[in-house]
Scaffold this active site. Structure first.
Site, PDB file in Angstrom:
ATOM      1  N   MET A 105      -9.070   8.342  -0.059  1.00 54.72           N
ATOM      2  CA  MET A 105      -9.862   8.799   1.099  1.00 54.72           C
ATOM      3  C   MET A 105     -10.395  10.198   0.837  1.00 54.72           C
ATOM      4  O   MET A 105      -9.689  11.030   0.247  1.00 54.72           O
ATOM      5  CB  MET A 105      -8.979   8.810   2.347  1.00 54.72           C
ATOM      6  CG  MET A 105      -8.295   7.477   2.621  1.00 54.72           C
ATOM      7  SD  MET A 105      -7.423   7.490   4.184  1.00 54.72           S
ATOM      8  CE  MET A 105      -6.549   5.910   4.077  1.00 54.72           C
ATOM      9  N   SER A 119       0.846  -1.197   0.000  1.00 57.58           N
ATOM     10  CA  SER A 119       0.000   0.000   0.000  1.00 57.58           C
ATOM     11  C   SER A 119       0.874   1.237   0.000  1.00 57.58           C
ATOM     12  O   SER A 119       1.606   1.496   0.961  1.00 57.58           O
ATOM     13  CB  SER A 119      -0.896   0.011   1.245  1.00 57.58           C
ATOM     14  OG  SER A 119      -1.406   1.319   1.424  1.00 57.58           O
ATOM     15  N   MET A 133     -12.186   4.575  -0.034  1.00 55.66           N
ATOM     16  CA  MET A 133     -12.757   4.903   1.283  1.00 55.66           C
ATOM     17  C   MET A 133     -13.420   6.263   1.164  1.00 55.66           C
ATOM     18  O   MET A 133     -12.970   7.268   1.727  1.00 55.66           O
ATOM     19  CB  MET A 133     -11.634   4.888   2.339  1.00 55.66           C
ATOM     20  CG  MET A 133     -11.202   3.477   2.691  1.00 55.66           C
ATOM     21  SD  MET A 133      -9.556   3.421   3.447  1.00 55.66           S
ATOM     22  CE  MET A 133      -8.564   3.467   1.962  1.00 55.66           C
ATOM     23  N   ASP A 164      -6.504  -6.112   5.029  1.00 52.87           N
ATOM     24  CA  ASP A 164      -5.899  -4.783   4.933  1.00 52.87           C
ATOM     25  C   ASP A 164      -5.876  -4.109   6.299  1.00 52.87           C
ATOM     26  O   ASP A 164      -6.929  -3.803   6.856  1.00 52.87           O
ATOM     27  CB  ASP A 164      -6.725  -3.958   3.920  1.00 52.87           C
ATOM     28  CG  ASP A 164      -6.144  -2.580   3.652  1.00 52.87           C
ATOM     29  OD1 ASP A 164      -5.040  -2.274   4.130  1.00 52.87           O
ATOM     30  OD2 ASP A 164      -6.828  -1.804   2.942  1.00 52.87           O
ATOM     31  N   HIS A 220      -8.629   1.056  -3.476  1.00 50.74           N
ATOM     32  CA  HIS A 220      -9.518   0.917  -2.313  1.00 50.74           C
ATOM     33  C   HIS A 220     -10.171   2.267  -2.057  1.00 50.74           C
ATOM     34  O   HIS A 220      -9.510   3.217  -1.640  1.00 50.74           O
ATOM     35  CB  HIS A 220      -8.648   0.461  -1.121  1.00 50.74           C
ATOM     36  CG  HIS A 220      -9.372   0.310   0.160  1.00 50.74           C
ATOM     37  ND1 HIS A 220      -8.714   0.087   1.362  1.00 50.74           N
ATOM     38  CD2 HIS A 220     -10.699   0.317   0.469  1.00 50.74           C
ATOM     39  CE1 HIS A 220      -9.588  -0.019   2.341  1.00 50.74           C
ATOM     40  NE2 HIS A 220     -10.802   0.127   1.835  1.00 50.74           N
ATOM     41  N   HIS A 228      -1.484  -1.436  -4.072  1.00 55.96           N
ATOM     42  CA  HIS A 228      -2.718  -1.045  -3.391  1.00 55.96           C
ATOM     43  C   HIS A 228      -2.728   0.477  -3.226  1.00 55.96           C
ATOM     44  O   HIS A 228      -1.782   1.064  -2.705  1.00 55.96           O
ATOM     45  CB  HIS A 228      -2.771  -1.746  -2.033  1.00 55.96           C
ATOM     46  CG  HIS A 228      -4.029  -1.541  -1.267  1.00 55.96           C
ATOM     47  ND1 HIS A 228      -5.160  -2.304  -1.479  1.00 55.96           N
ATOM     48  CD2 HIS A 228      -4.343  -0.667  -0.277  1.00 55.96           C
ATOM     49  CE1 HIS A 228      -6.119  -1.915  -0.641  1.00 55.96           C
ATOM     50  NE2 HIS A 228      -5.647  -0.917   0.093  1.00 55.96           N
ATOM     51  N   MET A 234     -11.265  -5.305   6.343  1.00 56.76           N
ATOM     52  CA  MET A 234     -10.443  -4.313   7.042  1.00 56.76           C
ATOM     53  C   MET A 234     -10.080  -4.859   8.419  1.00 56.76           C
ATOM     54  O   MET A 234     -10.965  -5.210   9.206  1.00 56.76           O
ATOM     55  CB  MET A 234     -11.220  -3.001   7.227  1.00 56.76           C
ATOM     56  CG  MET A 234     -11.374  -2.118   6.009  1.00 56.76           C
ATOM     57  SD  MET A 234      -9.854  -1.575   5.187  1.00 56.76           S
ATOM     58  CE  MET A 234      -8.837  -0.977   6.520  1.00 56.76           C
ATOM     59  N   ASP A 255      -4.870   3.693  -1.739  1.00 59.03           N
ATOM     60  CA  ASP A 255      -5.908   4.065  -0.777  1.00 59.03           C
ATOM     61  C   ASP A 255      -6.450   5.451  -1.064  1.00 59.03           C
ATOM     62  O   ASP A 255      -5.742   6.449  -0.921  1.00 59.03           O
ATOM     63  CB  ASP A 255      -5.328   4.017   0.642  1.00 59.03           C
ATOM     64  CG  ASP A 255      -5.070   2.590   1.080  1.00 59.03           C
ATOM     65  OD1 ASP A 255      -6.034   1.800   1.080  1.00 59.03           O
ATOM     66  OD2 ASP A 255      -3.920   2.265   1.409  1.00 59.03           O
TER      67      ASP A 255
HETATM   68  C1  DX5 Z   1      -6.002   1.963   5.874  1.00 62.24           C
HETATM   69  C2  DX5 Z   1      -5.698   1.543   4.468  1.00 62.24           C
HETATM   70  C3  DX5 Z   1      -4.621   0.553   4.387  1.00 62.24           C
HETATM   71  C4  DX5 Z   1      -3.296   1.020   4.928  1.00 62.24           C
HETATM   72  C5  DX5 Z   1      -2.586  -0.178   5.437  1.00 62.24           C
HETATM   73  O1  DX5 Z   1      -7.160   2.679   5.911  1.00 62.24           O
HETATM   74  O2  DX5 Z   1      -6.849   0.979   3.848  1.00 62.24           O
HETATM   75  O3  DX5 Z   1      -4.453   0.064   3.063  1.00 62.24           O
HETATM   76  O4  DX5 Z   1      -2.486   1.679   3.983  1.00 62.24           O
HETATM   77  O5  DX5 Z   1      -1.451   0.249   6.113  1.00 62.24           O
HETATM   78  P1  DX5 Z   1      -0.779  -0.652   7.243  1.00 62.24           P
HETATM   79  O6  DX5 Z   1      -0.339  -1.914   6.568  1.00 62.24           O
HETATM   80  O7  DX5 Z   1       0.366   0.197   7.705  1.00 62.24           O
HETATM   81  O8  DX5 Z   1      -1.805  -0.903   8.301  1.00 62.24           O
HETATM   82 ZN    ZN Z   2      -6.493  -0.040   1.856  1.00 60.83          ZN
END
Ligand code: DX5
Ligand code: ZN
Length: 223
Positions: free
Chosen positions: A37, A8, A68, A175, A66, A33, A137, A35
């Protein structure tokens, strides 16, 4: 089923994302990956389609995006045309989940559903047969570097049972807080896509950390 490692880039240096992708790929990453947000669904803001488009130019492995965000239906097309091969949307924001999943598939991407730690597995019951993957998650979404929530392990087992009952071999992605200490247990529980941010990009050598995570996932003691 082969275990896929999905670093990620949320934990990477945002001023050097190209290098982050190259390092992860040098270590054998299967997916990158990404993320996304929006500051509403989760208390953080990250990146949008232009960043995915830039990553697509340098990545040789598929982009696992992903979302969010509160309105994934509104942005799915932009992310797929930017280069997302896999899109995960959160069940918690989608009243018409079946429609959303079909829509993502119609755009040509793999369609998956992400569930928060407090969301029951039963929320996937009616849609289990339609999913290309499920993202469990194992921290509350929003930030890298959080501590793995132990209950997620049995949740993965329950999701696997639900998918199996629906006759769906779709993979389960885990994740949040994934590292070499819990990888083998998560694979044993039924996860076949391991997302890791801090464990890879928090390391001085992300390529070696990617290899170490794969070794740990296959039960080989990582050096
Ligand atoms: C958190 C993200 C994850 C995050 C994981 O909201 O969806 O993908 O980057 O990071 P680690 O592996 O550090 O928990
Ligand atoms: Zn993620």
């Amino acid at each position: 089923m082969k275990v896929l490692i999905a670093p990620s880039i949320l934990s990477a240096d945002f001023a050097a994302l190209g290098k982050a992708v190259a390092d992860a790929e040098a270590g054998g990453a299967d997916l990158i990956h990404v993320d996304v947000m929006d500051g509403h669904f989760v208390p953080n803001l990250t990146m949008g389609p232009p960043v995915v488009r830039a990553l697509k130019k340098v990545a040789t492995v598929p982009l696992d995006v992903h979302l969010m965000i509160e309105a994934p239906d509104r942005y799915a097309e932009a992310f797929v045309s930017a280069g997302a091969a896999m899109l995960s949307v959160h069940v918690e924001v989608l009243p018409h989940l079946h429609r959303s999943i079909q829509y993502i598939k119609s755009l040509g991407a793999r369609a998956g559903v992400a569930i928060n730690p407090s969301t029951p597995v039963s929320s996937l019951e009616e849609i289990a047969g339609d999913l290309d993957h499920v993202l469990v998650m194992s921290v509350n979404p929003g930030f890298s570097g959080q501590t793995f929530i132990p209950r997620s392990e049995s949740k993965i087992q329950a999701v696997r049972a639900l998918l199996d009952a629906a006759g769906n071999p779709a993979p389960i992605e885990v994740d949040g807080g994934v590292d070499a200490s819990n990888a083998a247990r998560l694979v044993a529980a039924g996860a076949t896509i391991l997302v890791a941010g801090n464990a890879i990009f928090g390391s001085a050598d992300p390529a070696a950390a990617t290899r170490a995570l794969r070794a740990a996932a296959s039960g080989i003691l990582a050096r």
